[in-house]
Design a protein around this motif. Structure first.
Motif, short mmCIF file in Angstrom:
data_model
loop_
_atom_site.label_atom_id
_atom_site.label_comp_id
_atom_site.label_asym_id
_atom_site.label_seq_id
_atom_site.Cartn_x
_atom_site.Cartn_y
_atom_site.Cartn_z
N ARG A 58 0.83 -1.21 0.00
CA ARG A 58 0.00 0.00 0.00
C ARG A 58 0.86 1.26 0.00
O ARG A 58 0.61 2.20 -0.76
N ASP A 92 -1.28 6.31 9.98
CA ASP A 92 -2.58 5.73 9.65
C ASP A 92 -2.51 4.60 8.62
O ASP A 92 -3.54 4.08 8.20
N ARG A 150 -5.65 2.12 7.22
CA ARG A 150 -6.13 2.16 5.84
C ARG A 150 -6.11 0.77 5.20
O ARG A 150 -7.03 0.40 4.46
N ASP A 192 -8.95 -1.27 6.69
CA ASP A 192 -10.23 -0.86 6.08
C ASP A 192 -10.39 -1.48 4.69
O ASP A 192 -11.50 -1.88 4.31
N SER A 193 -9.29 -1.58 3.95
CA SER A 193 -9.38 -2.17 2.61
C SER A 193 -9.71 -3.65 2.69
O SER A 193 -10.41 -4.20 1.83
#
Length: 435
Positions: A341, A412, A416, A419-420
């Motif tokens: 990411r 964060d 993230r 959440d993905s």
């Protein structure tokens, strides 16, 4: 366009859009299994003329040479994959490997074996990054859908590998198995040509910066492009340490007096564990439930527990507990998702990222096998558990010191990625692009 049969299989199995890649990889797995069964025997019988020590020295020498070559060329390979697409390497690399294996059959000489090992290394060096990048182009690397696709493909490939073991065992002749592997490898190249569509659009291709790509130390620059990526480096290094302890089977032979049947039994249970993990895909619910940080810590602690179990268990059969715990260890998947990411966010191309991650662990790959081997050789009569104690210690240190110290620097990023994972679980039936 692929036929409806493979497409339906991909839809049902969880690797929709990757059927063409799987067909080629199936031939590769079959071929590599045949070679793994037979090449050492061919080396001893036909090249070293029965001298096992000579064969081992030659094999070790070529492994060292190829490690250095890979270290030097990996950045250039990554750049070429990003510049010219994935398909040329998917097609050409299996063909080169097939020709190299044919050559070793035609000329069973030491110099031919050296040439074979060099050619095989040069053919495989771009192949695996191209496969990884192909899947990443279709599915974002590090996401739950990406991991599920990889796991489901590995499930089918493991079954095929077991079938290849049976075929190779029945053939018995090393030369015959290698001849068969040549044919199957050529079929892999043809399959990639016919069924695997190019996954990297022209607009996303990069130009080759020869100065940067020619520098094997460029991974330092790549992995220093953001503070978060740089903070993940110690975790990646410590996670990889235990990979290079190749003394496990020798330890079992020394301590438990295991022979081929017991070692074979352990390998069988490890394969079964891997197949279950590949089909169930437990990484997604574990990461969703525990979060990435705890998943990584739990994985490291379970790895240490497995090492301590191997070191101190009084019952040889309890070593199989390690196989049962393996499907719960997804720290690498979790951390790889963070790396992927962050790399995507700052614009690092897939080939460049694969090259950087490969060269990051080069010092470990180059030095640790010798360190572990020497430690075991020197202490096998007094402290044969030494390597398990060392790797267990590194994993405990990773879980209790490195990960907690690193996490605040990630800000964060873990949230993230978590959440993905949740979004992927809600959109598991989304179709992949086929362009």
């Amino acid at each position: 366009t692929m036929g409806a049969g493979p497409s339906r299989l991909g839809d049902a199995a969880g690797f929709k859009g990757l059927e063409g890649l799987l067909i080629g990889r199936a031939f590769l797995r079959f071929s590599f299994t045949l070679v793994a069964l037979s090449m050492d025997q061919h080396l001893v019988d036909n090249i070293a003329h029965g001298d096992s020590a000579k064969a081992q020295r030659l094999s070790n020498l070529m492994s060292t040479v190829n490690s250095l070559i890979s270290f030097a060329l990996r950045p250039m390979v990554g750049a070429l994959i990003d510049a010219h697409g994935r398909k040329p390497f998917l097609v050409l690399c299996p063909v080169i490997a097939a020709l190299a294996r044919a050559f070793i059959l035609i000329r069973p000489k030491a110099i031919a074996y050296v040439s074979y090992r060099l050619l095989i290394n040069l053919s495989l060096l771009p192949l695996w990054p191209a496969i990884t990048a192909y899947v990443s182009d279709k599915l974002e690397r590090g996401t739950a859908r990406y991991n599920k696709a990889i796991n489901r493909m590995n499930f089918f490939l493991t079954i095929l590998g077991l079938a290849a073991l049976k075929v190779g065992g029945r053939v018995k002749s090393a030369r015959a198995n290698i001849r068969l592997s040549v044919i199957v490898n050529l079929l892999a190249g043809v399959s990639f040509l016919l069924f695997a569509q190019e996954s990297l659009p022209q607009r996303k291709r990069t130009t080759v910066n020869t100065r940067r790509a020619g520098n094997p130390l460029s991974f330092l620059r790549v992995l220093s492009q953001s503070k978060r990526l740089k903070a993940l480096v110690p975790i990646l290094i410590f996670q990889a340490i235990s990979d290079y302890n190749y003394t496990e089977r020798m330890y079992y032979r020394t301590r438990f007096k295991w022979k081929v049947p017991e070692i074979s039994n352990l390998m069988f249970y490890n394969r079964v564990s891997g197949m279950i993990e590949s089909w169930v895909c437990p990484d997604q619910p574990i990461i969703q439930t525990l979060g990435i940080k705890i998943t990584a810590q739990l994985s490291a602690l379970l790895s240490a527990l497995c090492d301590l179990n191997s070191a101190f268990t009084p019952m040889p059969s309890s070593v199989l507990v390690n196989s049962a715990l393996a499907p719960l260890m997804h720290g690498r998947v979790a951390v790889s998702a963070l790396v992927a990411r962050e790399a995507a966010d700052i614009g690092i191309a897939q080939g460049e990222l694969s090259a950087a991650l490969g060269n990051l662990v080069f010092p470990l790959r180059f030095a640790l096998p010798t360190v572990f081997s020497e430690a075991f050789a020197r202490l096998q009569n007094t402290l044969p558990q030494i390597n398990f104690l060392l790797t267990a210690g590194t994993q405990v240190f990773l879980a209790l010191v490195i990960i907690p110290k690193t996490w605040p620097s990630l800000h964060d990023l873990p949230k993230r990625v978590e959440d993905s994972y949740s979004q992927d679980s809600d959109q598991s039936d989304v179709k992949l692009p086929t362009s």
